[in-house]
Design a protein around this motif. Structure first.
Motif, PDB file in Angstrom:
ATOM      1  N   ASN A  64     -10.478  -2.499  -3.368  1.00 39.56           N
ATOM      2  CA  ASN A  64     -10.030  -1.315  -2.631  1.00 39.56           C
ATOM      3  C   ASN A  64      -8.559  -1.494  -2.228  1.00 39.56           C
ATOM      4  O   ASN A  64      -8.058  -2.621  -2.183  1.00 39.56           O
ATOM      5  CB  ASN A  64     -10.919  -1.085  -1.399  1.00 39.56           C
ATOM      6  CG  ASN A  64     -10.884  -2.242  -0.419  1.00 39.56           C
ATOM      7  OD1 ASN A  64      -9.928  -2.398   0.328  1.00 39.56           O
ATOM      8  ND2 ASN A  64     -11.930  -3.069  -0.427  1.00 39.56           N
ATOM      9  N   PRO A  65      -7.880  -0.396  -1.946  1.00 48.41           N
ATOM     10  CA  PRO A  65      -6.434  -0.469  -1.657  1.00 48.41           C
ATOM     11  C   PRO A  65      -6.080  -1.311  -0.435  1.00 48.41           C
ATOM     12  O   PRO A  65      -4.955  -1.806  -0.335  1.00 48.41           O
ATOM     13  CB  PRO A  65      -6.050   0.996  -1.437  1.00 48.41           C
ATOM     14  CG  PRO A  65      -7.097   1.787  -2.134  1.00 48.41           C
ATOM     15  CD  PRO A  65      -8.356   0.998  -1.988  1.00 48.41           C
ATOM     16  N   LYS A  66      -7.023  -1.478   0.475  1.00 46.52           N
ATOM     17  CA  LYS A  66      -6.730  -2.227   1.695  1.00 46.52           C
ATOM     18  C   LYS A  66      -6.876  -3.734   1.494  1.00 46.52           C
ATOM     19  O   LYS A  66      -6.048  -4.530   1.955  1.00 46.52           O
ATOM     20  CB  LYS A  66      -7.652  -1.759   2.824  1.00 46.52           C
ATOM     21  CG  LYS A  66      -7.298  -2.336   4.185  1.00 46.52           C
ATOM     22  CD  LYS A  66      -8.170  -1.732   5.271  1.00 46.52           C
ATOM     23  CE  LYS A  66      -7.804  -2.305   6.644  1.00 46.52           C
ATOM     24  NZ  LYS A  66      -8.651  -1.737   7.725  1.00 46.52           N
TER      25      LYS A  66
ATOM     26  N   GLU B  95      -3.339  -3.369  -5.083  1.00 46.71           N
ATOM     27  CA  GLU B  95      -3.571  -2.381  -4.032  1.00 46.71           C
ATOM     28  C   GLU B  95      -3.088  -0.988  -4.474  1.00 46.71           C
ATOM     29  O   GLU B  95      -3.756   0.018  -4.220  1.00 46.71           O
ATOM     30  CB  GLU B  95      -2.861  -2.790  -2.743  1.00 46.71           C
ATOM     31  CG  GLU B  95      -3.434  -4.023  -2.076  1.00 46.71           C
ATOM     32  CD  GLU B  95      -2.881  -5.317  -2.639  1.00 46.71           C
ATOM     33  OE1 GLU B  95      -3.190  -6.374  -2.077  1.00 46.71           O
ATOM     34  OE2 GLU B  95      -2.139  -5.279  -3.655  1.00 46.71           O
ATOM     35  N   THR B  96      -1.938  -0.948  -5.141  1.00 49.02           N
ATOM     36  CA  THR B  96      -1.408   0.317  -5.651  1.00 49.02           C
ATOM     37  C   THR B  96      -2.287   0.861  -6.774  1.00 49.02           C
ATOM     38  O   THR B  96      -2.606   2.056  -6.820  1.00 49.02           O
ATOM     39  CB  THR B  96       0.032   0.123  -6.153  1.00 49.02           C
ATOM     40  OG1 THR B  96       0.826  -0.418  -5.106  1.00 49.02           O
ATOM     41  CG2 THR B  96       0.636   1.439  -6.625  1.00 49.02           C
TER      42      THR B  96
ATOM     43  N   LEU C 139      -5.396   2.635  -5.648  1.00 50.31           N
ATOM     44  CA  LEU C 139      -5.249   3.953  -5.023  1.00 50.31           C
ATOM     45  C   LEU C 139      -5.685   5.066  -5.981  1.00 50.31           C
ATOM     46  O   LEU C 139      -6.195   6.103  -5.551  1.00 50.31           O
ATOM     47  CB  LEU C 139      -3.793   4.183  -4.599  1.00 50.31           C
ATOM     48  CG  LEU C 139      -3.315   3.431  -3.352  1.00 50.31           C
ATOM     49  CD1 LEU C 139      -1.799   3.570  -3.215  1.00 50.31           C
ATOM     50  CD2 LEU C 139      -4.019   3.952  -2.104  1.00 50.31           C
ATOM     51  N   GLY C 140      -5.458   4.827  -7.262  1.00 54.77           N
ATOM     52  CA  GLY C 140      -5.762   5.871  -8.236  1.00 54.77           C
ATOM     53  C   GLY C 140      -6.761   5.483  -9.298  1.00 54.77           C
ATOM     54  O   GLY C 140      -7.031   6.259 -10.226  1.00 54.77           O
TER      55      GLY C 140
END
Length: 305
Positions: A259-261, A289-290, A293-294
């Motif tokens: 996950n991004p976090k 992380e980036t 996001l997508g």
């Protein structure tokens, strides 16, 4: 004689040293590289920019090539990552005057990819070795061997840059002090020799049953080519940077976090690693992380489930 970026430092240090006169630069022929564009090697490009004579023969083991060198009254031939074997004809004419730069702690890692294999095997030190070329594979006498520590976080690009500089200085010093280093040259112990193979694309595939250290070492070693990769939903995901984590149970290919976090954490044969930089097919490399996001990678499952 040289072709890739690794050889640039040696050519540069000799070019700017007033003790030397570079009579000729020999490099690999131009070839199609990125996007089908035909481009010269880094060495040829540098040499032309300095007004040096350059030739790019398909073979240096012909009568014509030897005659070309003899016309120029050459004292020494320096070989750095040239890519062609030096045959008997040249060895006979320039006996004990062909000096090679080999980036390993010889007699360990003779062969085509010593820097990658030093990283792959988790070595803590290596060397830049100025050595005489003979008919064997990297088996000639050692003139200068400059040891270099390998940092835990260093990858191939880091090591290549440092060894190219240390190696350039070793070649220069071997030439400036040739009579002395030749008299004190060290014969290699063939019984201690190890060899490294040519690297193939398939060698980049990550085996999650391996230990965390082994997987991260593969990432470090192959960051230029072929780039370590794993398969997720039929796509090969390249890994450019990773680190070993503690506190995780062995669970090969299990996705602990995605996950991004919290980033991307995957289980190995003895724990887990965090993938710091990832690259999907047709995309640029980016921080995990980036990427997350997508893009979705399912947590709490194995990659192949």
């Amino acid at each position: 004689m040289g072709s890739p970026k690794f050889a640039l430092q040696t050519l540069d240090i000799l070019y700017y040293d007033k003790n030397f006169d570079i009579k000729l630069v020999v490099s690999a022929p131009d070839k199609k590289r990125s996007r089908g564009k035909v481009t010269p090697t880094p060495i040829k490009e540098y040499a032309l920019g300095k007004g040096l004579d350059v030739i790019t023969p398909y073979s240096v083991n012909t009568d014509e090539f030897v005659e070309e060198l003899q016309k120029r009254e050459i004292d020494f031939i320096i070989v750095v990552a040239f890519g062609q074997l030096i045959g008997k004809k040249l060895l006979d004419v320039y006996e004990d005057r062909i000096i090679n730069l080999h980036p390993s702690l010889l007699p360990k890692y003779r062969g085509a990819s010593p820097m990658q294999f030093s990283l792959l095997n988790g070595e803590k030190k290596t060397a830049a070795t100025a050595m005489l070329i003979e008919k064997g594979m990297d088996s000639g006498d050692i003139l200068i061997q400059s040891e270099v520590p390998i940092g835990d976080d260093e990858d191939y690009f880091d090591l290549e840059e440092r060894l190219s500089q240390v190696g350039a200085e070793a070649i220069r010093d071997a030439l400036l002090n040739f009579d002395k280093v030749y008299a004190e040259r060290i014969k290699q112990n063939d019984e201690e020799a190890t060899y490294c193979t040519k690297i193939t694309k398939e060698m980049g595939k990550i085996d999650w049953n391996k230990s965390s250290d082994e997987i991260v070492n593969k990432v470090r070693a192959f960051v230029e080519y072929p780039v370590a990769f794993f398969t997720y939903q039929g796509k090969n995901m390249k890994v450019h940077k990773a680190k070993v984590l503690s506190g995780y149970e062995a669970n090969p290919s299990y996705v602990y976090k995605a996950n991004p976090k919290e980033g991307l954490i995957i289980g190995t044969g003895n724990g887990a690693i965090e993938i710091k930089t990832i690259q999907a097919p047709g995309k640029k490399a980016m921080a995990s992380e980036t990427f997350l996001l997508g893009n979705k990678i399912e947590e709490k499952k194995k990659l192949d489930e």
